[in-house]
Design an enzyme around this catalytic site. Structure first.
Site, PDB file in Angstrom:
ATOM      1  N   GLN A   1       0.823  -1.209   0.000  1.00 50.62           N
ATOM      2  CA  GLN A   1       0.000   0.000   0.000  1.00 50.62           C
ATOM      3  C   GLN A   1       0.866   1.271   0.000  1.00 50.62           C
ATOM      4  OE1 GLN A   1      -3.175   0.682  -0.379  1.00 50.62           O
ATOM      5  NE2 GLN A   1      -3.754  -1.458  -0.675  1.00 50.62           N
ATOM      6  N   SER A   2       1.946   1.239  -0.745  1.00 48.01           N
ATOM      7  CA  SER A   2       2.877   2.367  -0.775  1.00 48.01           C
ATOM      8  C   SER A   2       2.288   3.601  -1.456  1.00 48.01           C
ATOM      9  CB  SER A   2       4.158   1.956  -1.506  1.00 48.01           C
ATOM     10  OG  SER A   2       4.968   3.071  -1.776  1.00 48.01           O
ATOM     11  N   ASN A   3       2.270   4.712  -0.730  1.00 49.77           N
ATOM     12  CA  ASN A   3       1.891   5.998  -1.333  1.00 49.77           C
ATOM     13  C   ASN A   3       2.942   6.448  -2.339  1.00 49.77           C
ATOM     14  OD1 ASN A   3      -0.449   6.405   0.402  1.00 49.77           O
ATOM     15  ND2 ASN A   3       1.007   6.793   2.045  1.00 49.77           N
TER      16      ASN A   3
END
Length: 352
Positions: A89-91
């Site tokens: 879930q890396s921004n």
């Protein structure tokens, strides 16, 4: 001379792709401040928020500032492909995929499994869904806490792409690589101090999340280079305070070397707090849930379980502990993370 104008002049020497919406708003969190003041039965400083959730690209967030300089370097190097690694879930990866789409570049994202025991919505919704919408090519990496192994595998992907005639640029976050992204928060420091001066606000302390450390390093070094001497509190979102402090100091030295500015920040100016980290990266704890609740109900602010809810919990906790006693204004830097919140629906509301 250490002034915002002098720092802006220094930053002009680095290539930059300007896609963000700046300046971002600077707002007082009046209802949160009133709530805490009533709870504590004493006056507290005015609590302000720098709305970097409003940086514009792909739902905003702090990565926009960082990637303007990272993609500036990539374009200057003649790259046509972005190759990047990060958590599922890396921004950072979501924003990089958006930048690549906007700039007509191919993008390959390597999803590291950093948070065990998460269900389908975590692995397919939120930032992962946006990665797909922006056209990113997906690569899955089973390890979550081995940066060197992740970077090694990323290099293998880049070599394959070279063999196909592409010109890849590697976006790595390990602490021994050139911290180009930190330049974005040095630019952010200039913006912040100029806004504060225009509004006649003097900030006595700053609170920011600290994970990869590009935002923490850029903010701290940028503020010092621009003449601000107040404390910058880094709230740990991935590592314990001792490990994170070592990481921040290491990246600071690389950043100072990159700017050829000499030693600006002393080791004892690096402040990292892990009181609100809980069992680790991306894991919900009571203080995280409280921060999400208070931000939403009192300020209509959206904070995510991985970064901003933990750092806002840090602001709340430090306020309760009296760390800011005698101060007039304290600033919290909201680094975004909206899409990741949707990956935690079941964890936040298990009864639904």
């Amino acid at each position: 001379m250490r002034t915002p104008e002098a720092l802006r002049h220094r930053l002009n020497g680095f290539p930059r792709v300007r896609l963000g919406h700046f300046p971002t708003p600077l707002e007082e969190m009046e209802r949160l401040g009133a709530h805490l003041s009533e709870e504590l039965g004493r006056k507290i400083p005015a609590l302000w928020v720098k709305r970097d959730d409003c940086t514009g690209v792909a739902t905003g967030g702090n990565k926009v500032r960082q990637l303007e300089y990272s993609f500036g370097a990539a374009k200057a190097a003649g790259a046509d492909t972005a190759v990047i690694t990060g958590a599922v879930q890396s921004n950072y990866m979501r924003t990089a995929a958006a930048f690549a789409a906007k700039l007509g570049m191919e993008c390959h994202v390597q999803l590291e499994n950093r948070v065990e025991g998460m269900g389908e919505e975590y692995h397919k919704s939120g930032n992962v869904l946006l990665d797909r919408i922006f056209g990113a090519r997906m690569h899955h990496f089973p390890l979550g806490e081995d940066e060197k192994a992740a970077d090694t595998n990323l290099a293998r992907i880049a070599e394959r792409l070279k063999g196909e005639g592409r010109k890849p640029y590697l976006f790595t976050l390990s602490p021994d690589t050139k911290p180009t992204g930190a330049l974005g928060y040095m630019q952010g420091a200039v913006e912040l101090l100029e806004q504060a001066a225009a509004d006649e606000i003097a900030f006595d302390a700053v609170v920011v999340p600290t994970g990869s450390a590009a935002t923490h390093v850029g903010t701290l070094l940028g503020l010092r280079l621009a003449g601000y001497e107040g404390p910058v509190h880094g709230i740990c979102v991935r590592r314990d305070a001792a490990s994170q402090s070592e990481r921040v100091r290491s990246i600071l030295r690389l950043a100072e070397e990159m700017l050829s500015c000499g030693r600006i920040v002393e080791d004892d100016e690096v402040i990292c707090r892990d009181d609100w980290l809980g069992p680790g990266y991306g894991k919900l704890v009571d203080s995280t849930r409280e921060a999400i609740d208070l931000a939403g109900r009192l300020e209509a602010l959206i904070v995510d379980p991985t970064y901003t809810a933990k750092s806002l919990a840090g602001l709340i906790g430090l306020t309760r502990a009296g760390t800011f006693a005698g101060m007039d204004n304290v600033l919290y830097i909201h680094t975004g993370g909206l899409p990741g919140l949707f990956a935690y629906r079941s964890a936040l509301y298990p009864e639904d």
